[in-house]
Write a protein that holds these residues in place. Structure first.
Motif, PDB file in Angstrom:
ATOM      1  N   VAL A  51       0.864  -1.179   0.000  1.00 16.36           N
ATOM      2  CA  VAL A  51       0.000   0.000   0.000  1.00 16.36           C
ATOM      3  C   VAL A  51       0.901   1.229   0.000  1.00 16.36           C
ATOM      4  N   TYR A  52       0.714   2.085  -1.003  1.00 19.73           N
ATOM      5  CA  TYR A  52       1.513   3.296  -1.125  1.00 19.73           C
ATOM      6  C   TYR A  52       0.619   4.526  -0.974  1.00 19.73           C
ATOM      7  N   SER A  53       1.197   5.576  -0.417  1.00 21.21           N
ATOM      8  CA  SER A  53       0.478   6.844  -0.310  1.00 21.21           C
ATOM      9  C   SER A  53       1.399   7.996  -0.665  1.00 21.21           C
ATOM     10  N   SER A  54       0.808   8.996  -1.259  1.00 23.90           N
ATOM     11  CA  SER A  54       1.472  10.291  -1.369  1.00 23.90           C
ATOM     12  C   SER A  54       1.792  10.771   0.046  1.00 23.90           C
ATOM     13  N   PRO A  55       2.860  11.551   0.223  1.00 21.08           N
ATOM     14  CA  PRO A  55       3.170  12.072   1.557  1.00 21.08           C
ATOM     15  C   PRO A  55       2.236  13.185   2.015  1.00 21.08           C
ATOM     16  N   GLN A  56       1.402  13.697   1.123  1.00 21.59           N
ATOM     17  CA  GLN A  56       0.561  14.834   1.481  1.00 21.59           C
ATOM     18  C   GLN A  56      -0.598  14.390   2.367  1.00 21.59           C
ATOM     19  N   LYS A  57      -0.929  15.234   3.330  1.00 23.53           N
ATOM     20  CA  LYS A  57      -1.820  14.836   4.416  1.00 23.53           C
ATOM     21  C   LYS A  57      -3.185  14.367   3.920  1.00 23.53           C
ATOM     22  N   ARG A  58      -3.748  15.030   2.931  1.00 20.40           N
ATOM     23  CA  ARG A  58      -5.084  14.658   2.466  1.00 20.40           C
ATOM     24  C   ARG A  58      -5.101  13.243   1.890  1.00 20.40           C
ATOM     25  N   ALA A  59      -3.994  12.868   1.245  1.00 21.58           N
ATOM     26  CA  ALA A  59      -3.899  11.509   0.705  1.00 21.58           C
ATOM     27  C   ALA A  59      -3.562  10.503   1.801  1.00 21.58           C
ATOM     28  N   LEU A  60      -2.618  10.855   2.661  1.00 22.08           N
ATOM     29  CA  LEU A  60      -2.212   9.941   3.719  1.00 22.08           C
ATOM     30  C   LEU A  60      -3.357   9.688   4.697  1.00 22.08           C
ATOM     31  N   ASP A  61      -4.122  10.721   5.019  1.00 27.30           N
ATOM     32  CA  ASP A  61      -5.292  10.519   5.884  1.00 27.30           C
ATOM     33  C   ASP A  61      -6.293   9.577   5.233  1.00 27.30           C
ATOM     34  N   TRP A  72      -6.465  -6.979   6.728  1.00 29.26           N
ATOM     35  CA  TRP A  72      -5.057  -7.313   6.954  1.00 29.26           C
ATOM     36  C   TRP A  72      -4.235  -6.162   7.531  1.00 29.26           C
ATOM     37  N   GLN A  73      -4.854  -4.992   7.668  1.00 29.81           N
ATOM     38  CA  GLN A  73      -4.185  -3.843   8.292  1.00 29.81           C
ATOM     39  C   GLN A  73      -2.766  -3.649   7.731  1.00 29.81           C
ATOM     40  N   PRO A  74      -2.641  -3.476   6.416  1.00 33.77           N
ATOM     41  CA  PRO A  74      -1.305  -3.367   5.825  1.00 33.77           C
ATOM     42  C   PRO A  74      -0.590  -2.075   6.210  1.00 33.77           C
ATOM     43  N   GLU A  75       0.717  -2.141   6.151  1.00 32.54           N
ATOM     44  CA  GLU A  75       1.544  -0.960   6.384  1.00 32.54           C
ATOM     45  C   GLU A  75       1.394  -0.003   5.206  1.00 32.54           C
ATOM     46  N   ILE A  76       1.444   1.287   5.479  1.00 33.88           N
ATOM     47  CA  ILE A  76       1.389   2.299   4.423  1.00 33.88           C
ATOM     48  C   ILE A  76       2.813   2.768   4.128  1.00 33.88           C
ATOM     49  N   ILE A  77       3.215   2.665   2.878  1.00 29.85           N
ATOM     50  CA  ILE A  77       4.532   3.107   2.439  1.00 29.85           C
ATOM     51  C   ILE A  77       4.395   4.495   1.827  1.00 29.85           C
ATOM     52  N   ILE A  78       5.132   5.463   2.346  1.00 30.88           N
ATOM     53  CA  ILE A  78       5.096   6.819   1.819  1.00 30.88           C
ATOM     54  C   ILE A  78       5.979   6.889   0.581  1.00 30.88           C
ATOM     55  N   GLU A  79       5.406   7.306  -0.541  1.00 30.07           N
ATOM     56  CA  GLU A  79       6.152   7.425  -1.789  1.00 30.07           C
ATOM     57  C   GLU A  79       6.074   8.874  -2.287  1.00 30.07           C
ATOM     58  N   PRO A  80       7.158   9.636  -2.134  1.00 33.94           N
ATOM     59  CA  PRO A  80       7.136  11.055  -2.528  1.00 33.94           C
ATOM     60  C   PRO A  80       6.802  11.288  -3.995  1.00 33.94           C
ATOM     61  N   ARG A  81       7.067  10.310  -4.844  1.00 35.54           N
ATOM     62  CA  ARG A  81       6.800  10.509  -6.272  1.00 35.54           C
ATOM     63  C   ARG A  81       5.307  10.492  -6.603  1.00 35.54           C
ATOM     64  N   PHE A  82       4.470  10.103  -5.628  1.00 34.20           N
ATOM     65  CA  PHE A  82       3.027  10.180  -5.822  1.00 34.20           C
ATOM     66  C   PHE A  82       2.450  11.498  -5.321  1.00 34.20           C
ATOM     67  N   GLN A  83       3.318  12.445  -5.021  1.00 32.50           N
ATOM     68  CA  GLN A  83       2.883  13.804  -4.680  1.00 32.50           C
ATOM     69  C   GLN A  83       2.138  14.399  -5.880  1.00 32.50           C
TER      70      GLN A  83
END
Length: 224
Positions: A51-61, A72-83
């Motif tokens: 699971v990947y997320s943009s680092p920006q708060k609206r996406a990460l939230d 499965w409560q997966p870990e969220i991986i922060i990917e700056p390129r999805f900004q």
């Protein structure tokens, strides 16, 4: 391998028609939070490889609301390129207030002619999709292209829409054109992007050719 894309929930900037790119953030409003939770319920039985997320708060939230519903409560991986697309000094401004308006029209309707150096000093469409598609290719390689478990990317309207179009081989000049799949017009909202909290799914067997399996799905979202 399938890649699930979810756009972040609705924000105040969305309601005010402000540029909300890589250098601005507006918190999720109540409907955006409800939409994120609904997206989570839609995906609760899907076991994701990553699971990947943009680092920006609206996406990460939004990603956190989705993961909270997942079995499965997966870990969220922060990917700056999805900004999100970087609008430079235009970020946070209302669309009607930026100057020159001629560049805004090119940005929204003729992306190949948009010149960020004459606008808000942001980034070009080509630079934008170069970084976002590279992030997708890397994520697929990391998970394994033949992995039966999909990848989830929680990001933004332009990240989802333009990355998908680039992966489909659509040229920059046609990024804002209507999208047809098998002769059917795909639904979008203002300026041709996907809805808040919507789901779009791509499939690839070689990390080179991609097909749309689901586009801008929203029927699981609560009605306003």
């Amino acid at each position: 391998m399938q890649i699930y894309f979810v756009r972040h929930g609705r924000t105040q900037y969305n309601l005010e028609h402000r540029f909300q790119g890589g250098n601005s953030d507006s918190p999720l409003i109540d409907s955006g939070i409800a939409g994120g939770k609904a997206a989570g319920r839609r995906l609760q039985a899907v076991e994701f490889a990553q699971v990947y997320s943009s680092p920006q708060k609206r996406a990460l939230d939004t990603a956190k609301y989705i993961v909270a519903e997942n079995q499965w409560q997966p870990e969220i991986i922060i990917e700056p390129r999805f900004q999100e697309f970087k609008f430079g000094t235009w970020d946070g401004k209302r669309e009607e207030d930026v100057a020159p308006q001629s560049q805004k029209e090119l940005l929204l309707h003729h992306p190949d002619q948009y010149q960020p150096e004459l606008a808000g000093q942001g980034e070009s469409y080509l630079d934008f999709v170069t970084r976002t598609t590279a992030a997708v290719h890397d994520a697929v390689n990391e998970a394994g292209v033949h992995n039966a478990q999909p990848i989830l990317v929680v990001s933004h309207g332009l990240v989802t829409t333009m990355t998908v179009k680039a992966l489909l081989g659509i040229p920059v000049a046609k990024f804002r054109d209507p999208l047809y799949i098998d002769g059917k017009l795909m639904p979008t909202i203002g300026h041709g992007i996907v809805d808040n909290d919507s789901l779009t799914i791509l499939e690839t067997h070689d990390n080179q050719q991609f097909d749309v399996k689901t586009w801008n799905e929203t029927d699981y979202l609560p009605t306003d």
